[in-house]
Design an enzyme around this catalytic site. Structure first.
Site, short mmCIF file in Angstrom:
data_model
loop_
_atom_site.label_atom_id
_atom_site.label_comp_id
_atom_site.label_asym_id
_atom_site.label_seq_id
_atom_site.Cartn_x
_atom_site.Cartn_y
_atom_site.Cartn_z
N ASN A 171 140.95 26.40 -57.10
CA ASN A 171 141.33 27.15 -55.90
C ASN A 171 140.22 28.11 -55.49
O ASN A 171 139.59 28.75 -56.34
CB ASN A 171 142.63 27.93 -56.14
CG ASN A 171 143.81 26.99 -56.34
OD1 ASN A 171 143.69 25.79 -56.07
ND2 ASN A 171 144.93 27.51 -56.79
N HIS A 190 135.27 25.56 -57.51
CA HIS A 190 134.93 25.18 -56.14
C HIS A 190 134.55 26.38 -55.27
O HIS A 190 134.65 26.33 -54.06
CB HIS A 190 136.09 24.40 -55.50
CG HIS A 190 136.29 23.04 -56.09
ND1 HIS A 190 137.46 22.32 -55.99
CD2 HIS A 190 135.44 22.25 -56.81
CE1 HIS A 190 137.32 21.15 -56.62
NE2 HIS A 190 136.11 21.09 -57.12
N CYS A 195 122.36 34.46 -40.90
CA CYS A 195 121.96 35.13 -42.14
C CYS A 195 121.00 36.27 -41.80
O CYS A 195 119.98 36.04 -41.14
CB CYS A 195 121.28 34.11 -43.05
SG CYS A 195 120.55 34.85 -44.51
C1 BJW Z 1 152.87 21.84 -56.48
C2 BJW Z 1 153.54 22.76 -55.69
C3 BJW Z 1 154.27 23.73 -56.37
C4 BJW Z 1 152.54 21.46 -54.35
N1 BJW Z 1 154.27 23.72 -57.70
N2 BJW Z 1 152.91 21.85 -57.80
C5 BJW Z 1 134.10 10.04 -58.78
C6 BJW Z 1 135.02 9.15 -58.28
C7 BJW Z 1 135.37 9.20 -56.92
C8 BJW Z 1 134.78 10.11 -56.06
C9 BJW Z 1 133.86 11.00 -56.56
C10 BJW Z 1 133.54 10.95 -57.90
N3 BJW Z 1 132.62 11.93 -58.13
C11 BJW Z 1 132.39 12.59 -56.98
C12 BJW Z 1 133.12 12.04 -56.00
C13 BJW Z 1 133.12 12.47 -54.57
C14 BJW Z 1 134.01 13.65 -54.29
C15 BJW Z 1 135.45 13.29 -54.60
O1 BJW Z 1 136.00 13.61 -55.62
N4 BJW Z 1 136.11 12.62 -53.66
C16 BJW Z 1 137.52 12.26 -53.84
C17 BJW Z 1 138.31 12.68 -52.61
C18 BJW Z 1 137.60 10.79 -54.12
N5 BJW Z 1 133.59 14.83 -55.05
C19 BJW Z 1 132.63 15.63 -54.61
O2 BJW Z 1 132.01 15.41 -53.57
C20 BJW Z 1 132.30 16.83 -55.47
N6 BJW Z 1 130.90 16.93 -55.69
C21 BJW Z 1 130.24 16.12 -56.50
O3 BJW Z 1 130.81 15.24 -57.12
O4 BJW Z 1 128.90 16.40 -56.59
C22 BJW Z 1 128.07 15.42 -57.19
C23 BJW Z 1 127.62 14.50 -56.10
C24 BJW Z 1 126.78 15.00 -55.15
C25 BJW Z 1 126.33 14.13 -54.15
C26 BJW Z 1 126.78 12.81 -54.11
C27 BJW Z 1 127.68 12.35 -55.07
C28 BJW Z 1 128.09 13.21 -56.09
C29 BJW Z 1 132.67 18.13 -54.77
C30 BJW Z 1 134.13 18.27 -54.57
C31 BJW Z 1 134.42 19.57 -53.82
C32 BJW Z 1 135.88 19.70 -53.44
N7 BJW Z 1 136.02 20.76 -52.52
C33 BJW Z 1 137.36 21.08 -52.02
C34 BJW Z 1 137.20 22.06 -50.83
C35 BJW Z 1 136.90 23.46 -51.32
C36 BJW Z 1 136.78 24.40 -50.19
C37 BJW Z 1 138.07 24.52 -49.38
O5 BJW Z 1 139.14 24.84 -49.92
O6 BJW Z 1 137.99 24.32 -48.18
O7 BJW Z 1 138.16 21.65 -53.04
S1 BJW Z 1 138.29 19.64 -51.53
C38 BJW Z 1 139.84 20.24 -52.06
O8 BJW Z 1 140.34 19.41 -53.11
C39 BJW Z 1 139.58 21.62 -52.66
C40 BJW Z 1 140.47 21.59 -53.86
O9 BJW Z 1 140.01 22.52 -54.82
C41 BJW Z 1 140.36 20.17 -54.33
C42 BJW Z 1 141.50 19.70 -55.20
O10 BJW Z 1 142.70 19.70 -54.47
P1 BJW Z 1 144.06 20.16 -55.21
O11 BJW Z 1 143.91 21.55 -55.64
O12 BJW Z 1 144.41 19.16 -56.22
O13 BJW Z 1 145.09 20.18 -53.99
P2 BJW Z 1 145.95 19.00 -53.37
O14 BJW Z 1 146.41 19.48 -52.06
O15 BJW Z 1 145.23 17.70 -53.43
O16 BJW Z 1 147.17 18.83 -54.37
C43 BJW Z 1 148.18 19.80 -54.49
C44 BJW Z 1 149.07 19.41 -55.66
O17 BJW Z 1 149.99 20.45 -55.87
C45 BJW Z 1 149.89 18.12 -55.40
O18 BJW Z 1 149.84 17.32 -56.59
C46 BJW Z 1 151.31 18.64 -55.17
O19 BJW Z 1 152.31 17.72 -55.62
C47 BJW Z 1 151.30 19.90 -56.02
N8 BJW Z 1 152.19 20.95 -55.58
N9 BJW Z 1 153.29 22.43 -54.35
C48 BJW Z 1 153.60 22.74 -58.38
N10 BJW Z 1 154.97 24.64 -55.69
#
Ligand code: BJW
Length: 232
Positions: A96, A113, A142
Protein backbone atom coordinates in the site's frame (compact mmCIF):
# COMPACT_ATOMS: atom_id res chain seq x y z
CA UNK A 1 -9.40 -22.10 11.06
CA UNK A 2 -8.98 -19.05 13.30
CA UNK A 3 -7.78 -21.26 16.18
CA UNK A 4 -5.33 -23.07 13.88
CA UNK A 5 -3.98 -19.72 12.68
CA UNK A 6 -3.67 -18.33 16.22
CA UNK A 7 -1.90 -21.47 17.36
CA UNK A 8 0.60 -21.22 14.46
CA UNK A 9 1.19 -17.57 15.36
CA UNK A 10 1.75 -18.33 19.03
CA UNK A 11 4.59 -20.68 18.08
CA UNK A 12 6.06 -18.31 15.51
CA UNK A 13 9.33 -16.55 16.29
CA UNK A 14 9.56 -14.53 13.07
CA UNK A 15 6.01 -13.54 12.10
CA UNK A 16 5.63 -11.19 9.13
CA UNK A 17 2.56 -9.55 7.57
CA UNK A 18 2.20 -8.84 3.88
CA UNK A 19 -0.67 -6.52 3.02
CA UNK A 20 -2.48 -5.03 0.06
CA UNK A 21 -5.29 -2.63 -0.70
CA UNK A 22 -7.96 -4.76 1.05
CA UNK A 23 -6.35 -3.76 4.37
CA UNK A 24 -7.38 -0.14 3.85
CA UNK A 25 -10.73 -0.83 2.16
CA UNK A 26 -12.69 -0.52 5.41
CA UNK A 27 -11.06 2.86 6.00
CA UNK A 28 -12.79 4.01 2.82
CA UNK A 29 -9.75 3.79 0.53
CA UNK A 30 -10.84 1.98 -2.67
CA UNK A 31 -8.79 -1.09 -3.63
CA UNK A 32 -6.71 -0.88 -6.75
CA UNK A 33 -8.99 -3.16 -8.71
CA UNK A 34 -12.31 -1.78 -7.44
CA UNK A 35 -14.24 -0.23 -10.31
CA UNK A 36 -13.61 3.53 -10.25
CA UNK A 37 -16.49 5.88 -9.79
CA UNK A 38 -17.47 9.41 -10.75
CA UNK A 39 -15.07 11.40 -12.91
CA UNK A 40 -12.57 8.57 -13.00
CA UNK A 41 -14.92 5.76 -14.12
CA UNK A 42 -13.68 5.86 -17.71
CA UNK A 43 -9.99 5.50 -16.80
CA UNK A 44 -8.05 2.28 -16.22
CA UNK A 45 -5.81 2.44 -13.09
CA UNK A 46 -3.36 0.05 -14.80
CA UNK A 47 -2.79 2.73 -17.46
CA UNK A 48 -2.76 5.71 -15.09
CA UNK A 49 -0.20 4.00 -12.80
CA UNK A 50 2.43 3.69 -15.50
CA UNK A 51 5.28 5.77 -16.99
CA UNK A 52 3.44 5.60 -20.33
CA UNK A 53 0.25 7.03 -18.78
CA UNK A 54 2.25 9.86 -17.16
CA UNK A 55 4.10 10.63 -20.40
CA UNK A 56 0.79 10.77 -22.31
CA UNK A 57 -1.01 13.08 -19.87
CA UNK A 58 0.96 14.05 -16.73
CA UNK A 59 -1.67 16.52 -15.45
CA UNK A 60 -4.37 13.86 -15.63
CA UNK A 61 -2.25 11.34 -13.72
CA UNK A 62 -1.37 13.89 -11.03
CA UNK A 63 -5.06 14.84 -10.70
CA UNK A 64 -5.92 11.15 -10.20
CA UNK A 65 -3.30 10.81 -7.47
CA UNK A 66 -4.48 14.04 -5.84
CA UNK A 67 -8.04 12.76 -5.67
CA UNK A 68 -6.72 9.59 -3.99
CA UNK A 69 -4.55 11.70 -1.66
CA UNK A 70 -7.57 13.65 -0.46
CA UNK A 71 -9.43 10.37 0.17
CA UNK A 72 -6.50 9.01 2.21
CA UNK A 73 -6.11 12.28 4.14
CA UNK A 74 -9.75 12.01 5.23
CA UNK A 75 -9.45 8.29 6.11
CA UNK A 76 -8.61 6.84 9.52
CA UNK A 77 -6.76 3.60 10.37
CA UNK A 78 -9.25 0.77 10.85
CA UNK A 79 -9.14 -1.99 13.50
CA UNK A 80 -6.88 -4.12 11.29
CA UNK A 81 -4.21 -1.39 11.00
CA UNK A 82 -4.42 -0.83 14.76
CA UNK A 83 -4.15 -4.54 15.63
CA UNK A 84 -1.10 -4.83 13.38
CA UNK A 85 0.53 -1.74 14.88
CA UNK A 86 0.08 -3.18 18.39
CA UNK A 87 2.16 -6.23 17.44
CA UNK A 88 5.64 -4.77 17.72
CA UNK A 89 7.10 -8.28 17.44
CA UNK A 90 6.09 -8.31 13.76
CA UNK A 91 7.51 -6.72 10.65
CA UNK A 92 4.89 -5.42 8.23
CA UNK A 93 5.56 -5.53 4.50
CA UNK A 94 2.97 -3.56 2.57
CA UNK A 95 2.19 -2.90 -1.08
CA UNK A 96 0.00 0.00 0.00
CA UNK A 97 1.12 3.51 -0.79
CA UNK A 98 -1.10 5.03 1.93
CA UNK A 99 0.19 5.92 5.42
CA UNK A 100 -2.55 4.28 7.50
CA UNK A 101 -0.21 1.74 9.12
CA UNK A 102 2.16 4.56 10.14
CA UNK A 103 -0.75 6.56 11.50
CA UNK A 104 -1.88 3.52 13.48
CA UNK A 105 1.60 3.48 15.04
CA UNK A 106 3.24 0.55 13.22
CA UNK A 107 6.97 0.60 13.83
CA UNK A 108 8.79 -1.76 11.51
CA UNK A 109 7.24 -1.22 8.11
CA UNK A 110 8.48 -1.93 4.57
CA UNK A 111 6.73 -0.05 1.74
CA UNK A 112 7.31 -2.02 -1.48
CA UNK A 113 5.47 0.31 -3.86
CA UNK A 114 6.50 3.69 -2.48
CA UNK A 115 4.46 6.35 -0.68
CA UNK A 116 1.71 8.53 -2.09
CA UNK A 117 2.52 11.26 0.47
CA UNK A 118 5.77 12.09 -1.34
CA UNK A 119 6.53 13.51 -4.80
CA UNK A 120 9.78 12.99 -6.67
CA UNK A 121 11.35 14.44 -9.80
CA UNK A 122 10.24 12.42 -12.83
CA UNK A 123 13.66 12.86 -14.44
CA UNK A 124 15.38 11.17 -11.48
CA UNK A 125 17.47 14.15 -10.28
CA UNK A 126 16.80 12.89 -6.74
CA UNK A 127 14.64 15.79 -5.54
CA UNK A 128 11.79 14.62 -3.26
CA UNK A 129 9.13 16.44 -1.28
CA UNK A 130 6.42 15.61 1.24
CA UNK A 131 2.97 16.41 -0.15
CA UNK A 132 0.10 18.09 1.70
CA UNK A 133 -2.31 15.18 1.35
CA UNK A 134 -5.41 17.24 2.08
CA UNK A 135 -4.48 20.00 -0.37
CA UNK A 136 -1.98 18.65 -2.91
CA UNK A 137 -0.45 20.70 -5.75
CA UNK A 138 -1.54 20.07 -9.31
CA UNK A 139 1.23 19.21 -11.82
CA UNK A 140 4.32 21.32 -11.17
CA UNK A 141 8.00 21.40 -12.02
CA UNK A 142 10.98 20.17 -10.04
CA UNK A 143 12.58 23.19 -8.32
CA UNK A 144 16.02 21.59 -8.78
CA UNK A 145 16.02 20.63 -12.47
CA UNK A 146 12.76 21.86 -14.04
CA UNK A 147 11.29 18.51 -15.06
CA UNK A 148 7.81 17.44 -13.92
CA UNK A 149 7.29 16.21 -10.39
CA UNK A 150 5.41 12.89 -9.97
CA UNK A 151 4.16 10.75 -7.08
CA UNK A 152 6.92 8.74 -5.38
CA UNK A 153 5.24 5.40 -6.07
CA UNK A 154 6.24 2.37 -8.14
CA UNK A 155 4.46 2.17 -11.47
CA UNK A 156 4.09 -0.86 -13.74
CA UNK A 157 7.35 -1.60 -15.52
CA UNK A 158 9.42 0.17 -12.84
CA UNK A 159 11.82 -1.48 -10.41
CA UNK A 160 10.82 -1.78 -6.77
CA UNK A 161 13.07 0.20 -4.37
CA UNK A 162 16.13 -2.01 -3.97
CA UNK A 163 16.68 -1.77 -0.21
CA UNK A 164 13.00 -2.43 0.56
CA UNK A 165 12.78 -5.32 -1.91
CA UNK A 166 15.91 -7.04 -0.59
CA UNK A 167 14.69 -6.68 3.00
CA UNK A 168 11.21 -8.01 2.15
CA UNK A 169 12.65 -10.96 0.28
CA UNK A 170 14.91 -11.82 3.23
CA UNK A 171 12.04 -11.42 5.72
CA UNK A 172 9.84 -13.75 3.64
CA UNK A 173 12.63 -16.33 3.37
CA UNK A 174 13.13 -16.29 7.16
CA UNK A 175 9.50 -15.99 8.30
CA UNK A 176 7.88 -18.88 10.16
CA UNK A 177 4.41 -17.32 9.89
CA UNK A 178 3.47 -15.16 6.89
CA UNK A 179 0.11 -13.38 7.13
CA UNK A 180 -1.23 -12.23 3.77
CA UNK A 181 -3.89 -9.54 4.24
CA UNK A 182 -6.18 -8.09 1.56
CA UNK A 183 -4.17 -8.57 -1.60
CA UNK A 184 -5.15 -10.08 -4.94
CA UNK A 185 -1.50 -11.26 -5.21
CA UNK A 186 -1.56 -10.50 -8.92
CA UNK A 187 1.27 -8.00 -9.02
CA UNK A 188 4.88 -9.18 -9.21
CA UNK A 189 7.49 -9.33 -7.87
CA UNK A 190 5.63 -8.54 -4.61
CA UNK A 191 3.33 -11.58 -4.91
CA UNK A 192 6.39 -13.83 -5.16
CA UNK A 193 7.06 -13.20 -1.45
CA UNK A 194 4.17 -15.54 -0.61
CA UNK A 195 5.80 -18.39 -2.53
CA UNK A 196 9.17 -17.56 -1.00
CA UNK A 197 7.74 -17.78 2.52
CA UNK A 198 5.78 -20.95 1.80
CA UNK A 199 8.76 -22.66 0.15
CA UNK A 200 10.94 -21.75 3.13
CA UNK A 201 8.46 -23.51 5.43
CA UNK A 202 6.38 -20.66 6.84
CA UNK A 203 2.75 -21.19 7.74
CA UNK A 204 0.89 -18.95 5.30
CA UNK A 205 -2.29 -17.39 6.73
CA UNK A 206 -4.51 -15.58 4.21
CA UNK A 207 -7.10 -12.98 5.27
CA UNK A 208 -9.34 -11.91 2.40
CA UNK A 209 -13.02 -11.31 1.73
CA UNK A 210 -12.68 -13.67 -1.23
CA UNK A 211 -12.01 -17.40 -0.70
CA UNK A 212 -8.74 -18.73 -2.11
CA UNK A 213 -7.55 -22.23 -2.93
CA UNK A 214 -3.79 -21.74 -2.53
CA UNK A 215 -2.15 -23.82 0.23
CA UNK A 216 -2.37 -22.25 3.69
CA UNK A 217 -4.85 -21.31 6.37
CA UNK A 218 -7.65 -19.19 4.91
CA UNK A 219 -9.65 -16.78 7.03
CA UNK A 220 -12.39 -15.50 4.76
CA UNK A 221 -13.89 -12.16 5.81
CA UNK A 222 -13.11 -8.47 6.18
CA UNK A 223 -9.66 -7.61 7.49
CA UNK A 224 -11.11 -5.14 10.02
CA UNK A 225 -12.95 -8.01 11.69
CA UNK A 226 -10.52 -10.93 11.25
CA UNK A 227 -7.12 -9.32 11.83
CA UNK A 228 -7.89 -8.06 15.37
CA UNK A 229 -9.14 -11.54 16.31
CA UNK A 230 -6.07 -13.17 14.79
CA UNK A 231 -3.48 -10.85 16.33
CA UNK A 232 -5.00 -10.31 19.78
C1 BJW B 1 -10.29 -7.37 1.21
C2 BJW B 1 -11.17 -6.40 1.69
C3 BJW B 1 -11.37 -6.39 3.06
C4 BJW B 1 -11.08 -6.13 -0.41
N1 BJW B 1 -10.73 -7.27 3.82
N2 BJW B 1 -9.69 -8.25 1.99
C5 BJW B 1 5.90 -11.71 -13.47
C6 BJW B 1 4.76 -12.26 -14.01
C7 BJW B 1 3.81 -11.43 -14.62
C8 BJW B 1 4.00 -10.06 -14.70
C9 BJW B 1 5.13 -9.51 -14.15
C10 BJW B 1 6.06 -10.34 -13.55
N3 BJW B 1 7.07 -9.55 -13.09
C11 BJW B 1 6.78 -8.26 -13.37
C12 BJW B 1 5.61 -8.21 -14.04
C13 BJW B 1 4.96 -6.96 -14.54
C14 BJW B 1 4.18 -6.21 -13.51
C15 BJW B 1 3.04 -7.09 -13.00
O1 BJW B 1 3.09 -7.69 -11.97
N4 BJW B 1 1.95 -7.11 -13.75
C16 BJW B 1 0.77 -7.88 -13.34
C17 BJW B 1 -0.47 -7.00 -13.42
C18 BJW B 1 0.68 -9.12 -14.19
N5 BJW B 1 5.03 -5.78 -12.41
C19 BJW B 1 5.74 -4.66 -12.47
O2 BJW B 1 5.75 -3.95 -13.48
C20 BJW B 1 6.57 -4.30 -11.26
N6 BJW B 1 7.90 -3.97 -11.62
C21 BJW B 1 8.77 -4.89 -12.01
O3 BJW B 1 8.49 -6.06 -12.04
O4 BJW B 1 10.01 -4.36 -12.30
C22 BJW B 1 10.93 -5.21 -12.98
C23 BJW B 1 10.69 -5.00 -14.45
C24 BJW B 1 11.02 -3.78 -14.98
C25 BJW B 1 10.83 -3.59 -16.35
C26 BJW B 1 10.28 -4.61 -17.13
C27 BJW B 1 9.92 -5.83 -16.54
C28 BJW B 1 10.15 -6.02 -15.19
C29 BJW B 1 6.04 -3.04 -10.59
C30 BJW B 1 4.69 -3.22 -10.01
C31 BJW B 1 4.21 -1.91 -9.40
C32 BJW B 1 2.77 -1.99 -8.93
N7 BJW B 1 2.31 -0.69 -8.64
C33 BJW B 1 0.93 -0.52 -8.16
C34 BJW B 1 0.60 1.00 -8.21
C35 BJW B 1 1.25 1.73 -7.05
C36 BJW B 1 0.90 3.17 -7.08
C37 BJW B 1 -0.60 3.41 -6.93
O5 BJW B 1 -1.23 2.97 -5.96
O6 BJW B 1 -1.13 4.09 -7.80
O7 BJW B 1 0.80 -1.03 -6.85
S1 BJW B 1 -0.26 -1.45 -9.09
C38 BJW B 1 -1.28 -1.83 -7.73
O8 BJW B 1 -1.29 -3.25 -7.52
C39 BJW B 1 -0.62 -1.20 -6.51
C40 BJW B 1 -0.82 -2.27 -5.48
O9 BJW B 1 0.14 -2.12 -4.46
C41 BJW B 1 -0.65 -3.53 -6.27
C42 BJW B 1 -1.26 -4.75 -5.64
O10 BJW B 1 -2.66 -4.62 -5.57
P1 BJW B 1 -3.43 -5.18 -4.28
O11 BJW B 1 -2.95 -4.46 -3.10
O12 BJW B 1 -3.35 -6.65 -4.27
O13 BJW B 1 -4.91 -4.65 -4.55
P2 BJW B 1 -6.09 -5.31 -5.39
O14 BJW B 1 -7.07 -4.24 -5.62
O15 BJW B 1 -5.56 -6.04 -6.57
O16 BJW B 1 -6.68 -6.43 -4.45
C43 BJW B 1 -7.40 -6.13 -3.27
C44 BJW B 1 -7.64 -7.43 -2.53
O17 BJW B 1 -8.23 -7.11 -1.29
C45 BJW B 1 -8.61 -8.39 -3.26
O18 BJW B 1 -8.08 -9.71 -3.17
C46 BJW B 1 -9.91 -8.28 -2.45
O19 BJW B 1 -10.65 -9.50 -2.44
C47 BJW B 1 -9.36 -7.96 -1.07
N8 BJW B 1 -10.24 -7.19 -0.21
N9 BJW B 1 -11.64 -5.67 0.58
C48 BJW B 1 -9.91 -8.20 3.24
N10 BJW B 1 -12.22 -5.50 3.61
Amino acid sequence: MLEAAKSALQKAERPVTFSGAGLSAESGVPTFRTAQSGLWAEYDPMELASPEGFAADPALVVDWYNQRRRTIAAAQPNPAHIAMALRNDMVHITQNVDDLLERAGAGDLVHLHGSINRDKCSAGCGYREIVDMADPHSLRLCPRCGHSMRPDVVWFGEQLPRVEWLRADELAAQADAFIVIGTSAQVYPAARLITTARTAGATVIVVNIEPDSAPGIHLTGPAGLIVPQLLS
